[in-house]
Scaffold this motif. Sequence first.
Motif, PDB file in Angstrom:
ATOM      1  N   THR A 161       0.865  -1.174   0.000  1.00 35.16           N
ATOM      2  CA  THR A 161       0.000   0.000   0.000  1.00 35.16           C
ATOM      3  C   THR A 161       0.903   1.227   0.000  1.00 35.16           C
ATOM      4  OG1 THR A 161      -1.706  -1.190   1.204  1.00 35.16           O
ATOM      5  CG2 THR A 161      -1.837   1.213   1.217  1.00 35.16           C
ATOM      6  N   ILE A 162       0.753   2.058  -1.019  1.00 39.78           N
ATOM      7  CA  ILE A 162       1.666   3.177  -1.224  1.00 39.78           C
ATOM      8  C   ILE A 162       1.095   4.444  -0.596  1.00 39.78           C
ATOM      9  CG2 ILE A 162       2.960   4.497  -2.944  1.00 39.78           C
ATOM     10  CD1 ILE A 162       3.549   1.403  -2.786  1.00 39.78           C
ATOM     11  N   ASP A 163       1.869   5.027   0.303  1.00 39.47           N
ATOM     12  CA  ASP A 163       1.488   6.301   0.904  1.00 39.47           C
ATOM     13  C   ASP A 163       2.289   7.417   0.232  1.00 39.47           C
ATOM     14  OD1 ASP A 163       4.064   6.105   1.999  1.00 39.47           O
ATOM     15  OD2 ASP A 163       3.352   5.778   4.037  1.00 39.47           O
ATOM     16  N   HIS A 164       2.034   8.652   0.663  1.00 41.89           N
ATOM     17  CA  HIS A 164       2.676   9.793   0.016  1.00 41.89           C
ATOM     18  C   HIS A 164       4.203   9.745   0.173  1.00 41.89           C
ATOM     19  CE1 HIS A 164       2.556  13.577  -2.042  1.00 41.89           C
ATOM     20  NE2 HIS A 164       3.383  14.097  -1.142  1.00 41.89           N
ATOM     21  N   GLN A 165       4.703   9.328   1.330  1.00 45.25           N
ATOM     22  CA  GLN A 165       6.142   9.258   1.543  1.00 45.25           C
ATOM     23  C   GLN A 165       6.784   8.259   0.581  1.00 45.25           C
ATOM     24  OE1 GLN A 165       7.506   8.538   5.553  1.00 45.25           O
ATOM     25  NE2 GLN A 165       9.513   7.885   4.848  1.00 45.25           N
TER      26      GLN A 165
ATOM     27  N   GLU B 228      -0.922  -0.794  -4.450  1.00 47.18           N
ATOM     28  CA  GLU B 228      -2.246  -0.194  -4.445  1.00 47.18           C
ATOM     29  C   GLU B 228      -2.234   1.085  -3.632  1.00 47.18           C
ATOM     30  OE1 GLU B 228      -4.782  -1.989  -0.872  1.00 47.18           O
ATOM     31  OE2 GLU B 228      -4.537  -3.383  -2.547  1.00 47.18           O
ATOM     32  N   SER B 229      -3.180   1.941  -3.966  1.00 40.69           N
ATOM     33  CA  SER B 229      -3.400   3.183  -3.231  1.00 40.69           C
ATOM     34  C   SER B 229      -4.749   3.722  -3.675  1.00 40.69           C
ATOM     35  CB  SER B 229      -2.314   4.205  -3.539  1.00 40.69           C
ATOM     36  OG  SER B 229      -2.589   5.422  -2.855  1.00 40.69           O
ATOM     37  N   ASP B 230      -5.412   4.428  -2.811  1.00 38.32           N
ATOM     38  CA  ASP B 230      -6.656   5.096  -3.181  1.00 38.32           C
ATOM     39  C   ASP B 230      -6.481   6.607  -3.194  1.00 38.32           C
ATOM     40  OD1 ASP B 230      -8.145   2.746  -3.530  1.00 38.32           O
ATOM     41  OD2 ASP B 230      -8.519   2.593  -1.384  1.00 38.32           O
ATOM     42  N   SER B 231      -5.245   7.057  -3.052  1.00 39.82           N
ATOM     43  CA  SER B 231      -4.937   8.481  -2.951  1.00 39.82           C
ATOM     44  C   SER B 231      -4.591   9.086  -4.303  1.00 39.82           C
ATOM     45  CB  SER B 231      -3.759   8.672  -1.995  1.00 39.82           C
ATOM     46  OG  SER B 231      -3.237   9.972  -2.096  1.00 39.82           O
ATOM     47  N   LEU B 232      -5.243  10.180  -4.636  1.00 41.65           N
ATOM     48  CA  LEU B 232      -4.887  10.920  -5.844  1.00 41.65           C
ATOM     49  C   LEU B 232      -3.538  11.606  -5.685  1.00 41.65           C
ATOM     50  CD1 LEU B 232      -8.339  12.436  -6.805  1.00 41.65           C
ATOM     51  CD2 LEU B 232      -7.022  10.763  -8.111  1.00 41.65           C
TER      52      LEU B 232
ATOM     53  N   PHE C 253      -0.778  11.156  -8.535  1.00 41.88           N
ATOM     54  CA  PHE C 253      -0.266  12.290  -9.294  1.00 41.88           C
ATOM     55  C   PHE C 253       1.204  12.582  -9.001  1.00 41.88           C
ATOM     56  CE2 PHE C 253      -4.807  13.496 -10.069  1.00 41.88           C
ATOM     57  CZ  PHE C 253      -4.740  13.323 -11.449  1.00 41.88           C
ATOM     58  N   ALA C 254       1.692  12.259  -7.801  1.00 46.78           N
ATOM     59  CA  ALA C 254       3.120  12.419  -7.526  1.00 46.78           C
ATOM     60  C   ALA C 254       3.930  11.565  -8.494  1.00 46.78           C
ATOM     61  CB  ALA C 254       3.437  12.038  -6.084  1.00 46.78           C
ATOM     62  N   LEU C 255       3.465  10.360  -8.759  1.00 42.88           N
ATOM     63  CA  LEU C 255       4.183   9.471  -9.674  1.00 42.88           C
ATOM     64  C   LEU C 255       3.863   9.766 -11.137  1.00 42.88           C
ATOM     65  CD1 LEU C 255       3.834   6.272  -7.504  1.00 42.88           C
ATOM     66  CD2 LEU C 255       5.956   7.489  -8.039  1.00 42.88           C
ATOM     67  N   ILE C 256       2.604  10.008 -11.453  1.00 38.99           N
ATOM     68  CA  ILE C 256       2.211  10.311 -12.834  1.00 38.99           C
ATOM     69  C   ILE C 256       2.923  11.567 -13.325  1.00 38.99           C
ATOM     70  CG2 ILE C 256       0.272  11.114 -14.263  1.00 38.99           C
ATOM     71  CD1 ILE C 256      -1.528   9.177 -12.608  1.00 38.99           C
ATOM     72  N   ASP C 257       2.908  12.617 -12.519  1.00 43.27           N
ATOM     73  CA  ASP C 257       3.547  13.875 -12.920  1.00 43.27           C
ATOM     74  C   ASP C 257       5.057  13.698 -13.096  1.00 43.27           C
ATOM     75  OD1 ASP C 257       1.051  15.050 -12.852  1.00 43.27           O
ATOM     76  OD2 ASP C 257       1.376  16.065 -10.931  1.00 43.27           O
ATOM     77  N   THR C 258       5.673  12.876 -12.250  1.00 43.56           N
ATOM     78  CA  THR C 258       7.105  12.600 -12.389  1.00 43.56           C
ATOM     79  C   THR C 258       7.382  11.872 -13.695  1.00 43.56           C
ATOM     80  OG1 THR C 258       7.410  12.516  -9.993  1.00 43.56           O
ATOM     81  CG2 THR C 258       9.091  11.427 -11.345  1.00 43.56           C
TER      82      THR C 258
END
Length: 183
Positions: A29-33, A60-64, A68-73
């Motif tokens: 489960t992927i968090d922001h950190q 997995e993650s349910d956080s936008l 977006f941190a990864l998509i934008d990168t």
Amino acid sequence: MTGLFPSEDPRPSAERALLDRRIVLLSGTIDHQRASETAATIMTLDALGDDPVELRLNAESDSLDVAFALIDTIDVLAVQVNATVASTVGGTMAGVLAVCSHRRIGALGRIHFREPTADFSGPATDLQRQATDLETRVLQYVRRLAEATRQPFEHVEADLRLGRHLSAETALGYGIVDEIVGP
């Protein structure tokens, strides 16, 4: 220095060996950190060479914010980021998979679409603003997923709402992966 990362790098030697081969593992489960750390690692690999980066996903993650941190990168990198799903990708991590240059899935791999979630708190005026912001960001996420898969926006939106599960074969037909690997 024998690899891309200095010998005083605190990462375990197995992880360093993968990074030297430009492979980044992202699981659980992927968090922001964790998303920020992964984005920094991918950016470092981008700065160190022109060969593609391989992102191995079982996450997995349910956080936008995480997505977006990864998509934008991935969007701003000069190198290709390819992805392989060995087991399961769920929630907003499906969007991360979708924006990679070449996407593979193991024969037993699964994709689980589901709507992003958010927690709100504060005065009513703040709650309204937060809800409006979330709605805008969800629409942006659905749009990115629809573009990457070449599916109609409404189709993707409905699949997220329904929590649709995709087998490897279904994921290939859907357009979220380009190839099935393995037996």
